[in-house]
Design a protein around this motif. Structure first.
Motif, PDB file in Angstrom:
ATOM      1  N   VAL A  16       0.869  -1.174   0.000  1.00 20.72           N
ATOM      2  CA  VAL A  16       0.000   0.000   0.000  1.00 20.72           C
ATOM      3  C   VAL A  16       0.909   1.227   0.000  1.00 20.72           C
ATOM      4  CG1 VAL A  16      -1.750   1.294   1.271  1.00 20.72           C
ATOM      5  CG2 VAL A  16      -1.806  -1.205   1.268  1.00 20.72           C
ATOM      6  N   LEU A  17       0.636   2.137  -0.901  1.00 22.77           N
ATOM      7  CA  LEU A  17       1.369   3.400  -0.951  1.00 22.77           C
ATOM      8  C   LEU A  17       0.454   4.482  -0.402  1.00 22.77           C
ATOM      9  CD1 LEU A  17       3.811   5.119  -1.858  1.00 22.77           C
ATOM     10  CD2 LEU A  17       2.624   5.411  -4.052  1.00 22.77           C
ATOM     11  N   ALA A  18       0.904   5.169   0.629  1.00 29.75           N
ATOM     12  CA  ALA A  18       0.142   6.268   1.220  1.00 29.75           C
ATOM     13  C   ALA A  18       0.734   7.579   0.735  1.00 29.75           C
ATOM     14  CB  ALA A  18       0.192   6.189   2.738  1.00 29.75           C
ATOM     15  N   THR A  19      -0.113   8.400   0.110  1.00 32.19           N
ATOM     16  CA  THR A  19       0.295   9.732  -0.328  1.00 32.19           C
ATOM     17  C   THR A  19      -0.648  10.738   0.331  1.00 32.19           C
ATOM     18  OG1 THR A  19      -1.086   9.590  -2.322  1.00 32.19           O
ATOM     19  CG2 THR A  19       1.222   8.906  -2.527  1.00 32.19           C
ATOM     20  N   ILE A  20      -0.387  12.016   0.101  1.00 31.41           N
ATOM     21  CA  ILE A  20      -1.179  13.069   0.732  1.00 31.41           C
ATOM     22  C   ILE A  20      -1.978  13.814  -0.337  1.00 31.41           C
ATOM     23  CG2 ILE A  20      -1.085  15.148   2.158  1.00 31.41           C
ATOM     24  CD1 ILE A  20       1.649  14.053   3.183  1.00 31.41           C
ATOM     25  N   LYS A  21      -3.296  13.812  -0.188  1.00 36.23           N
ATOM     26  CA  LYS A  21      -4.159  14.527  -1.128  1.00 36.23           C
ATOM     27  C   LYS A  21      -4.035  16.034  -0.912  1.00 36.23           C
ATOM     28  CE  LYS A  21      -7.965  12.186  -0.014  1.00 36.23           C
ATOM     29  NZ  LYS A  21      -9.355  11.649  -0.100  1.00 36.23           N
ATOM     30  N   ALA A  22      -4.548  16.807  -1.855  1.00 37.30           N
ATOM     31  CA  ALA A  22      -4.456  18.271  -1.782  1.00 37.30           C
ATOM     32  C   ALA A  22      -5.097  18.827  -0.523  1.00 37.30           C
ATOM     33  CB  ALA A  22      -5.089  18.898  -3.027  1.00 37.30           C
ATOM     34  N   ASP A  23      -6.135  18.135  -0.016  1.00 36.10           N
ATOM     35  CA  ASP A  23      -6.803  18.622   1.195  1.00 36.10           C
ATOM     36  C   ASP A  23      -6.119  18.153   2.479  1.00 36.10           C
ATOM     37  OD1 ASP A  23      -7.514  15.943   1.323  1.00 36.10           O
ATOM     38  OD2 ASP A  23      -9.668  16.296   1.109  1.00 36.10           O
ATOM     39  N   GLY A  24      -4.980  17.453   2.338  1.00 35.24           N
ATOM     40  CA  GLY A  24      -4.214  17.010   3.493  1.00 35.24           C
ATOM     41  C   GLY A  24      -4.571  15.620   4.004  1.00 35.24           C
ATOM     42  N   LEU A  25      -5.627  15.034   3.482  1.00 35.90           N
ATOM     43  CA  LEU A  25      -6.021  13.686   3.895  1.00 35.90           C
ATOM     44  C   LEU A  25      -5.174  12.637   3.190  1.00 35.90           C
ATOM     45  CD1 LEU A  25      -9.904  14.130   3.877  1.00 35.90           C
ATOM     46  CD2 LEU A  25      -8.392  13.968   5.860  1.00 35.90           C
ATOM     47  N   PRO A  26      -5.050  11.460   3.770  1.00 38.17           N
ATOM     48  CA  PRO A  26      -4.251  10.413   3.130  1.00 38.17           C
ATOM     49  C   PRO A  26      -4.989   9.764   1.958  1.00 38.17           C
ATOM     50  CG  PRO A  26      -5.185   9.594   5.169  1.00 38.17           C
ATOM     51  CD  PRO A  26      -5.541  11.049   5.082  1.00 38.17           C
ATOM     52  N   GLN A  27      -4.244   9.358   0.976  1.00 37.31           N
ATOM     53  CA  GLN A  27      -4.747   8.582  -0.159  1.00 37.31           C
ATOM     54  C   GLN A  27      -3.998   7.257  -0.117  1.00 37.31           C
ATOM     55  OE1 GLN A  27      -6.927   9.076  -2.894  1.00 37.31           O
ATOM     56  NE2 GLN A  27      -6.417   6.965  -3.418  1.00 37.31           N
ATOM     57  N   LEU A  28      -4.708   6.143  -0.001  1.00 36.48           N
ATOM     58  CA  LEU A  28      -4.085   4.822   0.049  1.00 36.48           C
ATOM     59  C   LEU A  28      -4.305   4.115  -1.281  1.00 36.48           C
ATOM     60  CD1 LEU A  28      -5.222   3.751   3.623  1.00 36.48           C
ATOM     61  CD2 LEU A  28      -3.097   4.866   2.945  1.00 36.48           C
ATOM     62  N   SER A  29      -3.225   3.676  -1.886  1.00 36.01           N
ATOM     63  CA  SER A  29      -3.295   3.004  -3.182  1.00 36.01           C
ATOM     64  C   SER A  29      -2.652   1.630  -3.084  1.00 36.01           C
ATOM     65  CB  SER A  29      -2.538   3.811  -4.245  1.00 36.01           C
ATOM     66  OG  SER A  29      -3.038   5.123  -4.360  1.00 36.01           O
ATOM     67  N   PRO A  30      -3.384   0.577  -3.498  1.00 39.02           N
ATOM     68  CA  PRO A  30      -2.751  -0.745  -3.536  1.00 39.02           C
ATOM     69  C   PRO A  30      -1.699  -0.757  -4.647  1.00 39.02           C
ATOM     70  CG  PRO A  30      -4.947  -0.841  -4.490  1.00 39.02           C
ATOM     71  CD  PRO A  30      -4.760   0.553  -3.956  1.00 39.02           C
ATOM     72  N   VAL A  31      -0.555  -1.355  -4.366  1.00 36.53           N
ATOM     73  CA  VAL A  31       0.539  -1.410  -5.343  1.00 36.53           C
ATOM     74  C   VAL A  31       1.202  -2.788  -5.311  1.00 36.53           C
ATOM     75  CG1 VAL A  31       1.059   1.071  -5.283  1.00 36.53           C
ATOM     76  CG2 VAL A  31       2.180  -0.441  -3.661  1.00 36.53           C
ATOM     77  N   THR A  32       1.894  -3.089  -6.385  1.00 43.94           N
ATOM     78  CA  THR A  32       2.745  -4.272  -6.445  1.00 43.94           C
ATOM     79  C   THR A  32       4.180  -3.744  -6.489  1.00 43.94           C
ATOM     80  OG1 THR A  32       1.051  -5.426  -7.707  1.00 43.94           O
ATOM     81  CG2 THR A  32       3.251  -6.385  -7.713  1.00 43.94           C
ATOM     82  N   PRO A  33       4.780  -3.548  -5.327  1.00 40.16           N
ATOM     83  CA  PRO A  33       6.107  -2.931  -5.283  1.00 40.16           C
ATOM     84  C   PRO A  33       7.223  -3.915  -5.614  1.00 40.16           C
ATOM     85  CG  PRO A  33       5.334  -3.378  -3.078  1.00 40.16           C
ATOM     86  CD  PRO A  33       4.243  -3.810  -4.004  1.00 40.16           C
ATOM     87  N   PHE A  34       8.349  -3.354  -6.028  1.00 43.04           N
ATOM     88  CA  PHE A  34       9.556  -4.139  -6.262  1.00 43.04           C
ATOM     89  C   PHE A  34      10.663  -3.544  -5.403  1.00 43.04           C
ATOM     90  CE2 PHE A  34      13.667  -4.511  -8.406  1.00 43.04           C
ATOM     91  CZ  PHE A  34      13.795  -5.890  -8.399  1.00 43.04           C
ATOM     92  N   TYR A  35      11.297  -4.365  -4.591  1.00 42.16           N
ATOM     93  CA  TYR A  35      12.400  -3.890  -3.762  1.00 42.16           C
ATOM     94  C   TYR A  35      13.706  -4.144  -4.488  1.00 42.16           C
ATOM     95  CZ  TYR A  35      15.794  -3.474  -0.023  1.00 42.16           C
ATOM     96  OH  TYR A  35      16.888  -3.124   0.725  1.00 42.16           O
ATOM     97  N   ASP A  36      14.419  -3.078  -4.813  1.00 43.83           N
ATOM     98  CA  ASP A  36      15.731  -3.167  -5.449  1.00 43.83           C
ATOM     99  C   ASP A  36      16.768  -3.186  -4.332  1.00 43.83           C
ATOM    100  OD1 ASP A  36      18.195  -2.729  -6.685  1.00 43.83           O
ATOM    101  OD2 ASP A  36      17.368  -1.320  -8.147  1.00 43.83           O
ATOM    102  N   ARG A  37      17.231  -4.371  -4.008  1.00 44.89           N
ATOM    103  CA  ARG A  37      18.153  -4.546  -2.884  1.00 44.89           C
ATOM    104  C   ARG A  37      19.467  -3.806  -3.105  1.00 44.89           C
ATOM    105  NH1 ARG A  37      18.471  -8.311   1.454  1.00 44.89           N
ATOM    106  NH2 ARG A  37      16.688  -9.462   0.701  1.00 44.89           N
ATOM    107  N   ALA A  38      19.973  -3.807  -4.329  1.00 42.16           N
ATOM    108  CA  ALA A  38      21.261  -3.151  -4.610  1.00 42.16           C
ATOM    109  C   ALA A  38      21.186  -1.642  -4.372  1.00 42.16           C
ATOM    110  CB  ALA A  38      21.693  -3.442  -6.044  1.00 42.16           C
ATOM    111  N   ALA A  39      20.057  -1.037  -4.753  1.00 40.49           N
ATOM    112  CA  ALA A  39      19.892   0.411  -4.577  1.00 40.49           C
ATOM    113  C   ALA A  39      19.216   0.750  -3.252  1.00 40.49           C
ATOM    114  CB  ALA A  39      19.073   0.983  -5.728  1.00 40.49           C
ATOM    115  N   ASP A  40      18.672  -0.261  -2.562  1.00 37.62           N
ATOM    116  CA  ASP A  40      17.961  -0.101  -1.296  1.00 37.62           C
ATOM    117  C   ASP A  40      16.789   0.867  -1.435  1.00 37.62           C
ATOM    118  OD1 ASP A  40      17.549  -0.869   1.357  1.00 37.62           O
ATOM    119  OD2 ASP A  40      18.704   0.814   2.145  1.00 37.62           O
ATOM    120  N   VAL A  41      15.997   0.661  -2.513  1.00 37.45           N
ATOM    121  CA  VAL A  41      14.809   1.476  -2.764  1.00 37.45           C
ATOM    122  C   VAL A  41      13.639   0.561  -3.124  1.00 37.45           C
ATOM    123  CG1 VAL A  41      16.079   3.524  -3.518  1.00 37.45           C
ATOM    124  CG2 VAL A  41      15.358   1.841  -5.203  1.00 37.45           C
ATOM    125  N   ILE A  42      12.430   1.057  -2.876  1.00 32.36           N
ATOM    126  CA  ILE A  42      11.214   0.365  -3.274  1.00 32.36           C
ATOM    127  C   ILE A  42      10.661   1.087  -4.498  1.00 32.36           C
ATOM    128  CG2 ILE A  42       8.871  -0.267  -2.618  1.00 32.36           C
ATOM    129  CD1 ILE A  42       9.847  -0.229   0.307  1.00 32.36           C
TER     130      ILE A  42
END
Length: 75
Positions: A16-42
């Motif tokens: 789940v990716l949580a972002t912030i909407k323009a009104d300040g409330l959270p927006q939750l989006s289901p995602v299929t993330p990939f973890y790049d271990r070498a770069a240590d980023v999602i």
């Protein structure tokens, strides 16, 4: 054995990716993330016009939670 949280990131297939909407409330989006271990980023796919893309362009703060799916052994 030592616990390495990066192992959980590499194994989980749902998130789940949580972002912030323009009104300040959270927006939750289901995602299929990939973890790049070498770069240590999602990495997550971003599509033009989607709420998560609009929100991240306006305000780059966000949080990602990866969800482990499996069975829990009975107690």
């Amino acid at each position: 054995t030592d616990f390495d949280p990066r192992d959980l990131l590499a194994q989980a297939k749902l998130g789940v990716l949580a972002t912030i909407k323009a009104d300040g409330l959270p927006q939750l989006s289901p995602v299929t993330p990939f973890y790049d271990r070498a770069a240590d980023v999602i990495l997550v796919s971003m599509t033009e016009g989607r709420a998560k893309t609009v929100n991240m362009r306006r305000d780059p703060r966000g949080a990602a939670v990866k969800v482990a799916v499996g069975t829990v052994p009975p107690r």
